[in-house]
Motif scaffolding. Structure first.
Motif, PDB file in Angstrom:
ATOM      1  N   GLY A   1       9.236   3.550  -7.236  1.00  0.00           N
ATOM      2  CA  GLY A   1       8.944   1.919  -7.398  1.00  0.00           C
ATOM      3  C   GLY A   1       9.893   1.604  -8.677  1.00  0.00           C
ATOM      4  O   GLY A   1      10.615   2.480  -9.453  1.00  0.00           O
TER       5      GLY A   1
ATOM      6  N   ALA B   1       4.558   3.507  -7.409  1.00  0.00           N
ATOM      7  CA  ALA B   1       4.208   2.089  -6.839  1.00  0.00           C
ATOM      8  C   ALA B   1       3.667   2.400  -5.353  1.00  0.00           C
ATOM      9  O   ALA B   1       4.082   3.408  -4.966  1.00  0.00           O
ATOM     10  N   THR B   2       2.551   1.765  -4.900  1.00  0.00           N
ATOM     11  CA  THR B   2       2.193   2.025  -3.667  1.00  0.00           C
ATOM     12  C   THR B   2       1.948   0.929  -2.959  1.00  0.00           C
ATOM     13  O   THR B   2       1.805  -0.432  -3.312  1.00  0.00           O
ATOM     14  N   PRO B   3       1.856   0.977  -1.750  1.00  0.00           N
ATOM     15  CA  PRO B   3       1.446  -0.362  -0.741  1.00  0.00           C
ATOM     16  C   PRO B   3       0.027  -0.838  -1.013  1.00  0.00           C
ATOM     17  O   PRO B   3      -0.901   0.079  -0.245  1.00  0.00           O
TER      18      PRO B   3
ATOM     19  N   GLY C   1      -3.108   2.117  -0.681  1.00  0.00           N
ATOM     20  CA  GLY C   1      -2.204   2.962  -0.719  1.00  0.00           C
ATOM     21  C   GLY C   1      -2.311   3.767  -2.194  1.00  0.00           C
ATOM     22  O   GLY C   1      -2.009   5.167  -1.854  1.00  0.00           O
TER      23      GLY C   1
ATOM     24  N   GLN D   1      -2.624   7.967  -1.758  1.00  0.00           N
ATOM     25  CA  GLN D   1      -1.700   8.809  -2.431  1.00  0.00           C
ATOM     26  C   GLN D   1      -2.310   9.577  -3.411  1.00  0.00           C
ATOM     27  O   GLN D   1      -2.027  10.811  -3.568  1.00  0.00           O
TER      28      GLN D   1
ATOM     29  N   ARG E   1       1.014  -6.018  -0.487  1.00  0.00           N
ATOM     30  CA  ARG E   1       0.740  -4.873  -0.521  1.00  0.00           C
ATOM     31  C   ARG E   1       1.228  -4.290  -1.943  1.00  0.00           C
ATOM     32  O   ARG E   1       2.297  -3.529  -1.921  1.00  0.00           O
ATOM     33  N   THR E   2       0.507  -4.411  -2.996  1.00  0.00           N
ATOM     34  CA  THR E   2       1.120  -4.049  -4.605  1.00  0.00           C
ATOM     35  C   THR E   2       0.036  -3.355  -5.257  1.00  0.00           C
ATOM     36  O   THR E   2      -0.963  -3.989  -5.536  1.00  0.00           O
TER      37      THR E   2
ATOM     38  N   ASN F   1       5.243   9.895  -1.994  1.00  0.00           N
ATOM     39  CA  ASN F   1       5.814   8.621  -1.483  1.00  0.00           C
ATOM     40  C   ASN F   1       6.775   8.765  -0.341  1.00  0.00           C
ATOM     41  O   ASN F   1       6.585   8.049   0.783  1.00  0.00           O
TER      42      ASN F   1
ATOM     43  N   PRO G   1       8.376   2.417  -1.863  1.00  0.00           N
ATOM     44  CA  PRO G   1       7.286   1.378  -1.860  1.00  0.00           C
ATOM     45  C   PRO G   1       7.644   0.090  -1.707  1.00  0.00           C
ATOM     46  O   PRO G   1       8.776   0.016  -2.109  1.00  0.00           O
TER      47      PRO G   1
ATOM     48  N   ASP H   1       8.666  -3.797  -2.593  1.00  0.00           N
ATOM     49  CA  ASP H   1       8.933  -4.225  -3.829  1.00  0.00           C
ATOM     50  C   ASP H   1       8.898  -5.739  -4.206  1.00  0.00           C
ATOM     51  O   ASP H   1       8.589  -6.095  -5.459  1.00  0.00           O
TER      52      ASP H   1
END
Ligand code: LMR
Length: 394
Positions: free
Chosen positions: A70, A96-98, A102, A106, A251-252, A276, A283, A285
């Protein structure tokens, strides 16, 4: 091939959302899924989010990929919000992940990659997706006692007794604040006691912080976790922007890994970025960029923090009204714990039959373990819920 599939057990929170939607009664009350609602039952887009999105539309010149981890500016801004003075940049790897889910996923993938035999310890009870993801990944799980149903508070002695059994390298999941589902939280002293135990046992804390700002405030909600992080060599932290920025569907989230030494940073960051790539590549954005814009612009940030504070105070006042309405009805402080809890949720302590009776007779939807989303209430529905709780014989 597909005929070999077997039905998946429904997630109880999502199943409840569907049941609520299908109920034709106008008087129904949704205390299910953890989504903030204002007094009118709406989940508005926060003012600062709208303003940042408008700016983004005007200024964004490309939608080209970011990086596997990300945008580093997002990682810096959000990790600073979450970790505050406990942020050690030379030991901190981020992706960064959903969403927060997420980040949990992860994080558990990282645990499995680094230490395939590590056991994950979860509070009893916990958010149902914690054990579900661990089970799917084949990570062994144990529970530690957490909730004292008699007092509505934390069973700290039970928790410490169970955590004394963790092995070196085991991973202990802790809710950073606003425990889901119970609403009962550790004190600052208890956080440091847990930290010292985990450090002594050589276990790794994994903090899930999805409700920062919903309990006692943005700084106070992170204080226990930050105290823990200064006392342990290694930790994982999963943060979500779904609730405190109200950007659920964007999804942040952010997974943070704090390595024991700067020498381990590069390989840790590389492993997280690779995971990821394996799971979803880059991921999402949009939400991350909006959050970054808000956190790095003094005016947007102040407006966001102000609105979040209004949300927090609104939930606190609903808690107090519900505890008062119940005291008036039962003539004791038996439900006083509802005012002491923090965050969106409280575990009421009703049996599954009582939960079912409240749904059937009053159209009140809470999760089967009697978790209530306090933000689903308003001034008009508090007395209705108090009546239903009494009628169900809780
Ligand atoms: C909840 O616990 O209700 C929320 O975290 C939403 C979800 O995804 O379960």
């Amino acid at each position: 091939m597909l005929n070999a599939l077997t039905p998946q057990a429904p997630d109880k929170i999502l199943a409840l959302m569907a049941a609520y939607r299908e109920d034709p009664r106008d008087s129904k009350i949704d205390l299910g899924v953890g989504v903030y609602k204002d007094a009118g039952g709406n989940t508005p887009v926060m003012r600062a989010v709208k303003a940042a999105e408008r700016q983004l539309v005007d200024t964004q010149s490309t939608k080209v990929y970011t990086g596997l981890a990300g945008d580093p500016a997002f990682a810096e801004a959000l990790s600073t919000l979450v970790l505050g003075p406990a942020r050690a940049a030379d030991r901190l790897a981020c992706v960064a992940t959903p969403g927060g889910t997420g980040a949990i996923r992860q994080g558990l993938e990282l645990v499995r990659m680094a230490s395939p035999t590590a056991r994950l310890w979860l509070s009893d009870p916990t958010w149902p997706n914690h054990p579900a993801i661990a089970k799917y990944l084949g990570v062994p799980v144990s529970d530690y006692r957490y909730f004292d149903a008699g007092t509505g508070g934390v069973d700290f002695d039970g928790m410490m007794a169970d955590l004394a059994g963790v092995a070196v390298g085991d991973v202990v999941m802790l809710h950073g604040c606003c425990h889901n589902p119970t609403g009962a939280n550790l004190t600052l002293d208890q956080w440091t006691t847990v930290a010292d135990l985990l450090a002594a046992r050589g276990a790794v804390p994994f903090v899930d912080i999805a409700y920062q700002g919903f309990g006692d405030g943005l700084e106070a909600d992170a204080a226990g976790m930050r105290a823990l992080l200064t006392r342990v060599p290694e930790a994982l932290v999963a943060a979500s922007c779904s609730k405190n920025f109200g950007i659920y569907r964007e999804r942040t989230g952010l997974l943070m890994a704090i390595a024991a030494s700067p020498a381990q940073l590069k390989v840790t960051q590389g492993a997280m970025s690779a995971l990821n790539r394996l799971n979803f590549s880059f991921p999402p954005d949009h939400g991350a960029r909006v959050v970054t814009m808000i956190l790095t612009d003094a005016e947007l940030r102040a407006d966001w923090a102000g609105e979040l504070e209004e949300v927090r105070r609104g939930m606190l006042s609903l808690r107090e009204s519900l505890a008062t309405a119940l005291r008036d009805r039962v003539g004791s402080d038996r439900f006083g714990f509802l005012a002491a809890h923090r965050g969106m949720f409280s575990l009421l302590g009703a049996t599954p039959e009582q939960v079912e009776a409240m749904r059937r007779d009053h159209g009140i939807y809470m999760v089967g373990d009697s978790r209530m989303n306090i933000a689903g209430l308003n001034a008009a529905t508090v007395p209705l819920l108090a009546d239903a709780i009494v009628a169900a014989g809780v």
